[in-house]
Design a protein around this motif. Structure first.
Motif, PDB file in Angstrom:
ATOM      1  N   THR A  84      80.136 -81.329 -63.002  1.00 50.93           N
ATOM      2  CA  THR A  84      81.026 -81.647 -64.117  1.00 50.93           C
ATOM      3  C   THR A  84      81.178 -80.485 -65.098  1.00 50.93           C
ATOM      4  O   THR A  84      81.868 -80.615 -66.106  1.00 50.93           O
ATOM      5  N   THR A  85      80.547 -79.348 -64.795  1.00 54.09           N
ATOM      6  CA  THR A  85      80.598 -78.196 -65.686  1.00 54.09           C
ATOM      7  C   THR A  85      81.748 -77.278 -65.297  1.00 54.09           C
ATOM      8  O   THR A  85      81.892 -76.908 -64.134  1.00 54.09           O
ATOM      9  N   VAL A  86      82.568 -76.915 -66.289  1.00 50.91           N
ATOM     10  CA  VAL A  86      83.703 -76.026 -66.081  1.00 50.91           C
ATOM     11  C   VAL A  86      83.543 -74.830 -67.018  1.00 50.91           C
ATOM     12  O   VAL A  86      83.345 -74.995 -68.229  1.00 50.91           O
ATOM     13  N   VAL A  87      83.627 -73.624 -66.435  1.00 52.37           N
ATOM     14  CA  VAL A  87      83.418 -72.383 -67.183  1.00 52.37           C
ATOM     15  C   VAL A  87      84.579 -71.436 -66.901  1.00 52.37           C
ATOM     16  O   VAL A  87      84.967 -71.251 -65.749  1.00 52.37           O
ATOM     17  N   GLU A  88      85.121 -70.853 -67.977  1.00 47.17           N
ATOM     18  CA  GLU A  88      86.117 -69.800 -67.827  1.00 47.17           C
ATOM     19  C   GLU A  88      85.393 -68.462 -67.869  1.00 47.17           C
ATOM     20  O   GLU A  88      84.635 -68.192 -68.801  1.00 47.17           O
ATOM     21  N   VAL A  89      85.616 -67.632 -66.862  1.00 49.72           N
ATOM     22  CA  VAL A  89      85.029 -66.298 -66.789  1.00 49.72           C
ATOM     23  C   VAL A  89      86.166 -65.298 -66.952  1.00 49.72           C
ATOM     24  O   VAL A  89      87.194 -65.410 -66.287  1.00 49.72           O
ATOM     25  N   SER A  90      85.990 -64.343 -67.863  1.00 49.22           N
ATOM     26  CA  SER A  90      87.034 -63.343 -68.045  1.00 49.22           C
ATOM     27  C   SER A  90      86.428 -61.947 -68.142  1.00 49.22           C
ATOM     28  O   SER A  90      85.334 -61.768 -68.678  1.00 49.22           O
ATOM     29  N   LEU A  91      87.152 -61.003 -67.582  1.00 49.81           N
ATOM     30  CA  LEU A  91      86.859 -59.589 -67.766  1.00 49.81           C
ATOM     31  C   LEU A  91      87.926 -59.097 -68.723  1.00 49.81           C
ATOM     32  O   LEU A  91      89.125 -59.134 -68.412  1.00 49.81           O
ATOM     33  N   ASP A  92      87.504 -58.678 -69.905  1.00 51.28           N
ATOM     34  CA  ASP A  92      88.429 -58.316 -70.973  1.00 51.28           C
ATOM     35  C   ASP A  92      88.427 -56.805 -71.190  1.00 51.28           C
ATOM     36  O   ASP A  92      87.386 -56.216 -71.482  1.00 51.28           O
ATOM     37  N   ALA A  93      89.605 -56.208 -71.053  1.00 55.05           N
ATOM     38  CA  ALA A  93      89.796 -54.802 -71.407  1.00 55.05           C
ATOM     39  C   ALA A  93      90.343 -54.797 -72.829  1.00 55.05           C
ATOM     40  O   ALA A  93      91.489 -55.192 -73.069  1.00 55.05           O
ATOM     41  N   LEU A  94      89.498 -54.385 -73.784  1.00 51.44           N
ATOM     42  CA  LEU A  94      89.853 -54.416 -75.198  1.00 51.44           C
ATOM     43  C   LEU A  94      90.382 -53.065 -75.647  1.00 51.44           C
ATOM     44  O   LEU A  94      89.835 -52.027 -75.278  1.00 51.44           O
ATOM     45  N   ALA A  95      91.422 -53.110 -76.459  1.00 49.96           N
ATOM     46  CA  ALA A  95      91.961 -51.905 -77.078  1.00 49.96           C
ATOM     47  C   ALA A  95      92.033 -52.157 -78.574  1.00 49.96           C
ATOM     48  O   ALA A  95      92.862 -52.951 -79.039  1.00 49.96           O
ATOM     49  N   GLY A  96      91.132 -51.527 -79.329  1.00 53.18           N
ATOM     50  CA  GLY A  96      91.117 -51.674 -80.778  1.00 53.18           C
ATOM     51  C   GLY A  96      92.232 -50.852 -81.393  1.00 53.18           C
ATOM     52  O   GLY A  96      92.496 -49.724 -80.958  1.00 53.18           O
ATOM     53  N   LEU A  97      92.918 -51.417 -82.383  1.00 52.74           N
ATOM     54  CA  LEU A  97      94.098 -50.780 -82.956  1.00 52.74           C
ATOM     55  C   LEU A  97      93.847 -50.263 -84.371  1.00 52.74           C
ATOM     56  O   LEU A  97      93.219 -50.930 -85.185  1.00 52.74           O
ATOM     57  N   ALA A  98      94.364 -49.074 -84.627  1.00 48.97           N
ATOM     58  CA  ALA A  98      94.470 -48.516 -85.972  1.00 48.97           C
ATOM     59  C   ALA A  98      95.968 -48.402 -86.210  1.00 48.97           C
ATOM     60  O   ALA A  98      96.618 -47.498 -85.687  1.00 48.97           O
ATOM     61  N   GLY A  99      96.537 -49.371 -86.919  1.00 51.66           N
ATOM     62  CA  GLY A  99      98.001 -49.482 -86.980  1.00 51.66           C
ATOM     63  C   GLY A  99      98.490 -49.920 -85.613  1.00 51.66           C
ATOM     64  O   GLY A  99      97.997 -50.895 -85.057  1.00 51.66           O
ATOM     65  N   ASP A 100      99.420 -49.159 -85.046  1.00 55.17           N
ATOM     66  CA  ASP A 100      99.907 -49.463 -83.690  1.00 55.17           C
ATOM     67  C   ASP A 100      99.248 -48.575 -82.638  1.00 55.17           C
ATOM     68  O   ASP A 100      99.559 -48.684 -81.451  1.00 55.17           O
ATOM     69  N   ARG A 101      98.355 -47.694 -83.061  1.00 56.19           N
ATOM     70  CA  ARG A 101      97.703 -46.733 -82.158  1.00 56.19           C
ATOM     71  C   ARG A 101      96.370 -47.275 -81.657  1.00 56.19           C
ATOM     72  O   ARG A 101      95.564 -47.801 -82.425  1.00 56.19           O
ATOM     73  N   VAL A 102      96.137 -47.135 -80.346  1.00 53.71           N
ATOM     74  CA  VAL A 102      94.848 -47.515 -79.765  1.00 53.71           C
ATOM     75  C   VAL A 102      93.824 -46.453 -80.155  1.00 53.71           C
ATOM     76  O   VAL A 102      94.015 -45.267 -79.895  1.00 53.71           O
ATOM     77  N   SER A 103      92.745 -46.890 -80.813  1.00 52.08           N
ATOM     78  CA  SER A 103      91.746 -45.929 -81.276  1.00 52.08           C
ATOM     79  C   SER A 103      90.372 -46.123 -80.641  1.00 52.08           C
ATOM     80  O   SER A 103      89.484 -45.308 -80.845  1.00 52.08           O
ATOM     81  N   ALA A 104      90.199 -47.224 -79.880  1.00 47.65           N
ATOM     82  CA  ALA A 104      88.923 -47.454 -79.199  1.00 47.65           C
ATOM     83  C   ALA A 104      89.157 -48.413 -78.042  1.00 47.65           C
ATOM     84  O   ALA A 104      90.056 -49.255 -78.089  1.00 47.65           O
ATOM     85  N   ARG A 105      88.338 -48.281 -77.016  1.00 47.39           N
ATOM     86  CA  ARG A 105      88.427 -49.156 -75.844  1.00 47.39           C
ATOM     87  C   ARG A 105      87.036 -49.648 -75.467  1.00 47.39           C
ATOM     88  O   ARG A 105      86.047 -48.945 -75.667  1.00 47.39           O
TER      89      ARG A 105
END
Length: 181
Positions: free
Chosen positions: A114-135
């Motif tokens: 009865t257990t349901v788990v969502e697994v995700s691999l997330d590629a994060l891009a942190g923004l400074a304004g509209d510019r990607v400044s960290a991943r």
């Protein structure tokens, strides 16, 4: 372990904008909450989270979700428990963006009994304004329903995989650092 996939893996692209009444030390932060507007596939969702507990790679916290719009005025959003909590915490305080990130998420749902788990691999891009400044890459497991013990079993296996380690701070902390504050 006994988890079986439920349906195919799916790619999701979202942009998260974190809000508070001030860039630092706003009313939400002072009350131990955070608010996020997530935009993806033409919809905008409000999520309000309370600071929770964190142990052995697992966090537990109150999380409320509801629909929102592009407006920065929550009183104009559709009624929901998330909006009501946000309004109760911020009062008449104007909301400002305190951090933003883009995510490209590979998501798949798994089930054991009865257990349901969502697994995700997330590629994060942190923004400074509209510019990607960290991943950063992050694996996230979210209990959608069922037994917490089963989630713990799955998390133990995932944490034992080569190259997987606990994230260094929350996504909000990552986004704030990427923004430069």
């Amino acid at each position: 372990m006994g988890f079986e996939p439920v349906g195919p893996a799916q790619w999701k692209a979202v942009t998260d904008r974190y809000l508070d009444t001030a860039v630092g030390g706003g009313r939400l932060e002072a009350a131990g909450y955070r608010a996020r507007l997530r935009r993806g596939r033409g919809a905008i969702e409000l999520t309000v989270k309370r600071r929770g507990t964190y142990a052995a790679g697992l966090s537990e916290r109150l999380e409320l979700n509801g629909p929102a719009t592009r407006s920065r005025d929550p009183s104009r959003w559709p009624a929901s428990a998330a909006r009501d909590r946000l309004l109760a915490l911020t009062g008449a305080g104007q909301l400002v963006e305190i951090a933003a990130l883009r995510q490209r998420r590979l998501v798949r749902v798994f089930r054991r009994d009865t257990t349901v788990v969502e697994v995700s691999l997330d590629a994060l891009a942190g923004l400074a304004g509209d510019r990607v400044s960290a991943r950063r890459l992050e694996v996230e497991l979210e209990l959608l329903g069922g037994d917490r013990e089963a989630l713990t079993d799955l998390a133990t296996v995932v944490r034992g995989l080569p190259g997987v380690r606990d994230p260094e701070g929350s996504k909000l902390e990552f986004a704030r650092a990427a923004r430069g504050g």
